[in-house]
Design a protein around this motif. Structure first.
Motif, PDB file in Angstrom:
ATOM      1  N   SER A  76      39.728  49.454  37.031  1.00  0.00           N
ATOM      2  CA  SER A  76      39.295  50.180  38.427  1.00  0.00           C
ATOM      3  C   SER A  76      37.570  50.374  38.975  1.00  0.00           C
ATOM      4  N   VAL A  86      40.118  52.518  46.883  1.00  0.00           N
ATOM      5  CA  VAL A  86      42.128  52.398  47.308  1.00  0.00           C
ATOM      6  C   VAL A  86      41.466  51.623  48.057  1.00  0.00           C
ATOM      7  N   GLY A  87      42.956  50.563  48.201  1.00  0.00           N
ATOM      8  CA  GLY A  87      42.705  49.676  49.663  1.00  0.00           C
ATOM      9  C   GLY A  87      42.255  48.373  49.076  1.00  0.00           C
ATOM     10  N   MET A  88      41.544  47.601  48.125  1.00  0.00           N
ATOM     11  CA  MET A  88      41.243  46.096  48.174  1.00  0.00           C
ATOM     12  C   MET A  88      42.286  45.456  48.116  1.00  0.00           C
ATOM     13  N   ASP A  89      42.053  44.858  48.144  1.00  0.00           N
ATOM     14  CA  ASP A  89      43.325  43.808  48.918  1.00  0.00           C
ATOM     15  C   ASP A  89      42.698  42.161  47.788  1.00  0.00           C
ATOM     16  N   ALA A  90      43.729  42.010  47.617  1.00  0.00           N
ATOM     17  CA  ALA A  90      43.583  40.909  46.676  1.00  0.00           C
ATOM     18  C   ALA A  90      43.000  39.846  46.962  1.00  0.00           C
ATOM     19  N   ASP A 153      47.693  47.096  42.835  1.00  0.00           N
ATOM     20  CA  ASP A 153      47.282  48.313  43.665  1.00  0.00           C
ATOM     21  C   ASP A 153      47.610  49.840  43.228  1.00  0.00           C
ATOM     22  N   ASN A 154      47.452  50.722  41.966  1.00  0.00           N
ATOM     23  CA  ASN A 154      47.652  51.882  41.635  1.00  0.00           C
ATOM     24  C   ASN A 154      48.378  53.287  43.015  1.00  0.00           C
ATOM     25  N   GLY A 155      46.889  52.884  43.464  1.00  0.00           N
ATOM     26  CA  GLY A 155      47.053  53.899  45.039  1.00  0.00           C
ATOM     27  C   GLY A 155      45.875  54.849  44.155  1.00  0.00           C
ATOM     28  N   SER A 158      42.662  52.433  40.633  1.00  0.00           N
ATOM     29  CA  SER A 158      43.467  51.785  39.255  1.00  0.00           C
ATOM     30  C   SER A 158      43.933  50.527  39.741  1.00  0.00           C
ATOM     31  N   TYR A 159      44.347  49.305  39.164  1.00  0.00           N
ATOM     32  CA  TYR A 159      44.391  47.810  39.617  1.00  0.00           C
ATOM     33  C   TYR A 159      44.872  47.489  38.510  1.00  0.00           C
ATOM     34  N   TYR A 161      45.799  43.044  37.105  1.00  0.00           N
ATOM     35  CA  TYR A 161      45.673  41.354  37.705  1.00  0.00           C
ATOM     36  C   TYR A 161      46.721  40.335  36.221  1.00  0.00           C
TER      37      TYR A 161
END
Length: 163
Positions: A76, A86-90, A153-155, A158-159, A161
């Motif tokens: 997170s 939120v909204g981080m690009d890979a 991206d769970n919005g 939290s993410y 990978y």
């Protein structure tokens, strides 16, 4: 009956015309502003959160290795106020995977060292004047979340990978 309806409209029409004329006559088109009103009371102080945080904290919530060797990381990101980012690009996320190898674990008496699991091959220079070494070597590196695997991206800040 037709005469009653006609009579009602005939009485109402002059009233509507007079009301419209009065409404229009109150308008001015000289273009000047009216006098300023009195100052109102001070409003509450409102804190507006920045869209771009000054600091960001990354937390690894869990990491697991599957039987096939795939590593899954749940993490997170929070801003300085503890709000999920939120909204981080890979392409903005990088991973380095290492393990601390204890001193003497290899039986060679070496001190503790970090072993990287994401490596690239650093080619030995063909001209020794450009650097030491004559053999290609593994070099620790990092991997963006777009290189391979699955980025989610769970919005909510939290993410996950899987690489």
């Amino acid at each position: 009956m037709a005469s009653l309806e006609t009579y009602s409209w005939r009485r109402l029409l002059p009233s509507v015309v007079i009301a419209s004329a009065l409404a229009v006559s109150g308008c001015s088109d000289d273009g000047s502003d009216g006098a300023a009103g009195p100052a109102g009371p001070s409003g509450p102080n409102i804190i507006v959160k920045s869209e771009i945080p000054a600091t960001m904290v990354a937390l690894i919530d869990s990491a697991t290795v599957a039987g096939d060797g795939a590593l899954s990381v749940n993490f997170s990101l929070e801003d300085e106020l503890g709000n999920g980012f939120v909204g981080m690009d890979a392409s903005q996320i990088r991973f380095t995977v290492t393990q601390l190898v204890p001193a003497g674990a290899d039986g060679d008496g070496e001190p503790s060292k970090w072993q990287s699991y994401i490596n690239k091959v650093e080619k030995a220079p063909t001209d020794l004047a450009k650097g030491p070494g004559v053999v290609d070597q593994d070099q620790a590196t990092s991997e963006t979340a777009t290189k391979s695997g699955s980025f989610v991206d769970n919005g909510d800040g939290s993410y996950s990978y899987t690489l």
